[in-house]
Write a protein that holds these residues in place. Structure first.
Motif, PDB file in Angstrom:
ATOM      1  N   VAL A 135      23.390 -22.122  -8.380  1.00  0.00           N
ATOM      2  CA  VAL A 135      22.555 -20.949  -8.640  1.00  0.00           C
ATOM      3  C   VAL A 135      21.934 -20.478  -7.328  1.00  0.00           C
ATOM      4  N   THR A 136      22.078 -19.183  -7.047  1.00  0.00           N
ATOM      5  CA  THR A 136      21.516 -18.607  -5.826  1.00  0.00           C
ATOM      6  C   THR A 136      20.717 -17.365  -6.182  1.00  0.00           C
ATOM      7  N   GLU A 137      19.454 -17.365  -5.820  1.00  0.00           N
ATOM      8  CA  GLU A 137      18.641 -16.157  -5.973  1.00  0.00           C
ATOM      9  C   GLU A 137      18.727 -15.360  -4.680  1.00  0.00           C
ATOM     10  N   LEU A 138      19.083 -14.092  -4.796  1.00  0.00           N
ATOM     11  CA  LEU A 138      19.252 -13.275  -3.602  1.00  0.00           C
ATOM     12  C   LEU A 138      17.910 -12.991  -2.942  1.00  0.00           C
ATOM     13  N   THR A 139      17.937 -13.056  -1.611  1.00  0.00           N
ATOM     14  CA  THR A 139      16.752 -12.776  -0.812  1.00  0.00           C
ATOM     15  C   THR A 139      17.156 -11.870   0.343  1.00  0.00           C
ATOM     16  N   ALA A 140      16.172 -11.482   1.112  1.00  0.00           N
ATOM     17  CA  ALA A 140      16.440 -10.663   2.284  1.00  0.00           C
ATOM     18  C   ALA A 140      17.254 -11.419   3.321  1.00  0.00           C
ATOM     19  N   ASP A 141      17.309 -12.750   3.226  1.00  0.00           N
ATOM     20  CA  ASP A 141      18.040 -13.558   4.200  1.00  0.00           C
ATOM     21  C   ASP A 141      19.486 -13.830   3.783  1.00  0.00           C
ATOM     22  N   ASN A 142      19.787 -13.833   2.490  1.00  0.00           N
ATOM     23  CA  ASN A 142      21.131 -14.245   2.083  1.00  0.00           C
ATOM     24  C   ASN A 142      21.927 -13.170   1.327  1.00  0.00           C
ATOM     25  N   TYR A 143      21.331 -11.986   1.101  1.00  0.00           N
ATOM     26  CA  TYR A 143      21.965 -10.977   0.248  1.00  0.00           C
ATOM     27  C   TYR A 143      23.335 -10.537   0.751  1.00  0.00           C
ATOM     28  N   ALA A 144      23.535 -10.527   2.078  1.00  0.00           N
ATOM     29  CA  ALA A 144      24.762  -9.953   2.651  1.00  0.00           C
ATOM     30  C   ALA A 144      26.022 -10.651   2.140  1.00  0.00           C
ATOM     31  N   SER A 145      25.906 -11.937   1.841  1.00  0.00           N
ATOM     32  CA  SER A 145      27.075 -12.676   1.369  1.00  0.00           C
ATOM     33  C   SER A 145      27.485 -12.300  -0.047  1.00  0.00           C
ATOM     34  N   TRP A 146      26.620 -11.586  -0.750  1.00  0.00           N
ATOM     35  CA  TRP A 146      26.865 -11.287  -2.159  1.00  0.00           C
ATOM     36  C   TRP A 146      27.068  -9.801  -2.435  1.00  0.00           C
ATOM     37  N   ILE A 147      27.364  -9.026  -1.408  1.00  0.00           N
ATOM     38  CA  ILE A 147      27.656  -7.601  -1.616  1.00  0.00           C
ATOM     39  C   ILE A 147      29.071  -7.426  -2.149  1.00  0.00           C
ATOM     40  N   CYS A 148      30.025  -8.133  -1.563  1.00  0.00           N
ATOM     41  CA  CYS A 148      31.414  -8.047  -2.008  1.00  0.00           C
ATOM     42  C   CYS A 148      32.032  -9.437  -2.013  1.00  0.00           C
ATOM     43  N   GLY A 149      32.895  -9.701  -3.015  1.00  0.00           N
ATOM     44  CA  GLY A 149      33.509 -11.006  -3.137  1.00  0.00           C
ATOM     45  C   GLY A 149      34.719 -11.212  -2.247  1.00  0.00           C
ATOM     46  N   SER A 150      35.140 -10.188  -1.508  1.00  0.00           N
ATOM     47  CA  SER A 150      36.248 -10.327  -0.561  1.00  0.00           C
ATOM     48  C   SER A 150      35.882  -9.604   0.727  1.00  0.00           C
ATOM     49  N   SER A 151      36.645  -9.866   1.771  1.00  0.00           N
ATOM     50  CA  SER A 151      36.283  -9.344   3.102  1.00  0.00           C
ATOM     51  C   SER A 151      36.902  -7.992   3.412  1.00  0.00           C
ATOM     52  N   SER A 152      37.803  -7.494   2.579  1.00  0.00           N
ATOM     53  CA  SER A 152      38.526  -6.269   2.907  1.00  0.00           C
ATOM     54  C   SER A 152      37.742  -5.026   2.513  1.00  0.00           C
ATOM     55  N   VAL A 153      36.548  -4.894   3.100  1.00  0.00           N
ATOM     56  CA  VAL A 153      35.697  -3.739   2.845  1.00  0.00           C
ATOM     57  C   VAL A 153      34.958  -3.354   4.115  1.00  0.00           C
ATOM     58  N   THR A 154      34.518  -2.092   4.158  1.00  0.00           N
ATOM     59  CA  THR A 154      33.604  -1.629   5.198  1.00  0.00           C
ATOM     60  C   THR A 154      32.224  -1.518   4.576  1.00  0.00           C
ATOM     61  N   ILE A 155      31.247  -2.227   5.130  1.00  0.00           N
ATOM     62  CA  ILE A 155      29.890  -2.236   4.586  1.00  0.00           C
ATOM     63  C   ILE A 155      28.969  -1.544   5.584  1.00  0.00           C
ATOM     64  N   GLN A 156      28.273  -0.492   5.115  1.00  0.00           N
ATOM     65  CA  GLN A 156      27.426   0.312   5.983  1.00  0.00           C
ATOM     66  C   GLN A 156      26.030   0.474   5.368  1.00  0.00           C
ATOM     67  N   ASP A 157      25.011   0.200   6.152  1.00  0.00           N
ATOM     68  CA  ASP A 157      23.621   0.500   5.786  1.00  0.00           C
ATOM     69  C   ASP A 157      23.214  -0.077   4.434  1.00  0.00           C
ATOM     70  N   CYS A 158      23.680  -1.275   4.122  1.00  0.00           N
ATOM     71  CA  CYS A 158      23.297  -1.932   2.880  1.00  0.00           C
ATOM     72  C   CYS A 158      22.122  -2.886   3.138  1.00  0.00           C
ATOM     73  N   GLY A 159      21.403  -3.250   2.065  1.00  0.00           N
ATOM     74  CA  GLY A 159      20.258  -4.118   2.267  1.00  0.00           C
ATOM     75  C   GLY A 159      19.817  -4.799   0.999  1.00  0.00           C
ATOM     76  N   TYR A 160      18.694  -5.490   1.115  1.00  0.00           N
ATOM     77  CA  TYR A 160      18.114  -6.211  -0.007  1.00  0.00           C
ATOM     78  C   TYR A 160      17.211  -5.264  -0.797  1.00  0.00           C
ATOM     79  N   ASN A 161      17.309  -5.309  -2.121  1.00  0.00           N
ATOM     80  CA  ASN A 161      16.485  -4.450  -2.969  1.00  0.00           C
ATOM     81  C   ASN A 161      15.178  -5.179  -3.280  1.00  0.00           C
ATOM     82  N   ALA A 162      14.180  -4.939  -2.468  1.00  0.00           N
ATOM     83  CA  ALA A 162      12.908  -5.637  -2.627  1.00  0.00           C
ATOM     84  C   ALA A 162      11.994  -4.948  -3.628  1.00  0.00           C
ATOM     85  N   GLY A 163      12.356  -3.742  -4.040  1.00  0.00           N
ATOM     86  CA  GLY A 163      11.434  -2.949  -4.847  1.00  0.00           C
ATOM     87  C   GLY A 163      11.616  -3.051  -6.342  1.00  0.00           C
ATOM     88  N   GLU A 164      12.709  -3.641  -6.832  1.00  0.00           N
ATOM     89  CA  GLU A 164      12.936  -3.685  -8.281  1.00  0.00           C
ATOM     90  C   GLU A 164      13.276  -5.102  -8.726  1.00  0.00           C
TER      91      GLU A 164
END
Length: 526
Positions: free
Chosen positions: A497-526
């Protein structure tokens, strides 16, 4: 006609002469009832009496220089003749009268009760579709209106035949209650097919289909199929239950409102609040909260501001074919592949689903909280899922997304401003492959873009066996783009079990590496 009545009297020992103005002195109230006004200005006290079918807003006033407005109210004139009444105004020994008339009320053409609905159903059965005459039920604007709630549970006219193109059925906010129990047919619902427009209608009751299915069947509370239809402000509370007791590996398409749509579909402000339940021995499903599937053609489908709160319970016995599920619509085929916004064959915006989707049985399934599988150039904007998608253990593949499921590799999709705040849970996952994403499960073309989507702290995704899991995209088939997205929530992969934080969120944006990720971040507000 406006007349001025002036009463005057010579000066006497009683004081100044009476001066009274009444405007107008003839009024006409609408046949269905309503109100009209006239004014009185008098320097002396006055009283008023009226015929018993007329209700005045006042019966006496003091004399003054102020003009008094009198409101007259009358109910519907149910008699066969025009009625005439009088309002008598008396002051200082003199009397004047206002004449009030009301024409008889003649009910407009339309559907008022179950007998009318049965009669209407009979008119749709003409051998020659060109000879269908619905003018008996059409009012002045050409639409067919309901004027009361209708209990149709005892009627045997369902499913009714095709509602023709160009025909408008306006429920005016009324409810039709249904009790439909059928053996398997190709098209089952209140209508077999809708080619016209249905608006402002609520459906309640039950629809049950059970038996031996050996051919494709389309099932929806409103209609089994739609052909180029427009559906606006239709609310469904008809529970839809489909059970194959025997038969072959055929496709069954159940939904809350429309089973299968073709030749274009416009759906706006529609709601499903009822359960859709599917159970089969060998058949496979395309099941949706509002629409089961859209067929392969060159026309476009538009869905705006629709809602699903109903539960989908899906128990498929098929092992060979893909099964599809969606909180709003499950399988979008289409044939529009032009690039750019003008070429989007499927546009869905501001649609929300909070109902649960329970996927059981042995089948391989592609399911989404809002949309299932997509095989058409699509624009998905401002949609959200806050329900729960649960899966039992299975040997075959499961592709599950909070907003959409599998996106075919050859079609361009723009998914923007969508929110996942629900749960996706797999008891044991799949031994062959399980791809889960908070927004989309898998697939994608190189031109696919995920823009400004987000998952919240309430988001939860869990698979306990091998597979790809993430908060935006489970697995990319082609190199696509994820930009401006914000993620939060909890993931459980193979028991960790992993709770997403501002430190680890990047690993959980996409389950594979074949993507371009731009200006993404942690949702601290909701």
């Amino acid at each position: 006609m406006v007349l001025l009545g002036i009463l005057s009297a010579a000066c006497s020992d009683k004081g100044p002469a009476l001066e009274m103005e009444i405007t107008p002195m003839e009024l006409s109230i609408a046949p269905e009832g309503g109100n009209k006004t006239f004014t009185v200005k008098s320097n002396k006290d006055w009283t008023l009496i009226a015929d018993k079918w007329i209700t005045p807003s006042t019966t006496q006033e003091r004399g003054s220089e102020v003009t008094v407005t009198v409101n007259l109210t009358a109910g519907k004139n149910s008699s066969a003749e025009t009625r005439t009444g009088y309002v008598i105004i008396s002051s200082d020994g003199r009397k004047e009268r206002v004449i009030v008339t009301q024409e008889p009320f003649i009910a407009p053409a339309g559907i008022y009760n179950a007998a009318d609905l049965q009669d209407f159903a009979g008119a749709l059965k003409a051998d020659d579709p060109e000879s269908i005459d619905l003018s008996k039920w059409m009012d002045g604007d050409g639409s067919i209106k309901l004027y009361d709630d209708i209990d149709a549970t005892s009627l045997s006219c369902f499913p009714m035949e095709n509602l023709p193109a160009g025909t408008v059925l306006d429920g005016q906010g009324h409810t039709i209650s249904l009790s439909i129990s059928n053996t398997p047919e190709a098209k089952i619902g209140m209508f077999k097919v809708i080619s016209g427009t249905v608006r402002n209608l609520t459906l309640a009751g039950t629809l049950k289909v059970e038996g031996e299915f050996n051919k494709e069947s389309h099932i929806g509370a409103l209609a089994g199929e739609s052909h180029g239809a427009t559906i606006e402000n239709v609310k469904n509370s008809v529970s839809v239950s489909v059970k194959q007791t025997s038969g072959g590996a055929v496709c069954i398409i159940p939904a809350g409102i429309i089973g299968k749509a073709t030749q274009g579909l416009t759906m706006d402000k529609c709601v499903n609040n009822a359960e859709i339940r599917f159970e089969s021995t060998a058949a496979y499903h395309m099941a949706g909260g509002l629409v089961g599937a859209y067929g392969k053609d060159e026309f476009k489908i538009r869905m705006t501001d629709c809602r699903n709160t109903g539960t989908l319970t899906l128990i498929s016995g098929d092992k060979a074919n893909w099964n599809y599920a969606g909180g709003i619509i499950s399988n979008i085929q289409g044939n529009v592949t032009a690039e750019g916004e003008a070429g989007y064959g499927f546009e869905i915006s501001d649609c929300k689903s909070s109902g649960s989707i329970d996927i059981k049985g042995v089948a391989k399934v592609r399911g989404g909280g809002v949309c299932g599988r997509i095989n058409i150039y699509s624009h998905i904007k401002g949609c959200s899922f806050s329900g729960t998608i649960s899966m039992n253990a299975a040997e075959l593949e499961r592709n599950i997304g909070g907003i959409t499921s599998f996106q075919e590799k050859a079609v361009q999709t723009l998914v923007e401003d969508c929110t996942f705040s629900g749960r996706i849970e797999a008891e044991e996952g799949s031994t062959k492959g399980c791809y889960v994403g908070g927004i989309t499960s898998s697939g994608t073309a190189q031109t696919t873009v995920f823009s400004n989507c987000r998952t919240t702290r309430d988001s939860y995704i869990a698979i306990s066996k091998a597979g790809n899991i993430s908060m935006i995209l489970g697995q990319a088939s082609n190199w696509c783009t994820i930009k401006g997205c914000k993620v939060a929530g909890t993931v459980c992969k193979e028991g960790v079990v992993t709770e997403l934080t501002a430190d680890n969120y990047a690993s959980w944006i996409c389950g594979s590496s074949s993507v371009t990720i731009q200006d993404c971040g942690y949702n601290a507000g909701e």
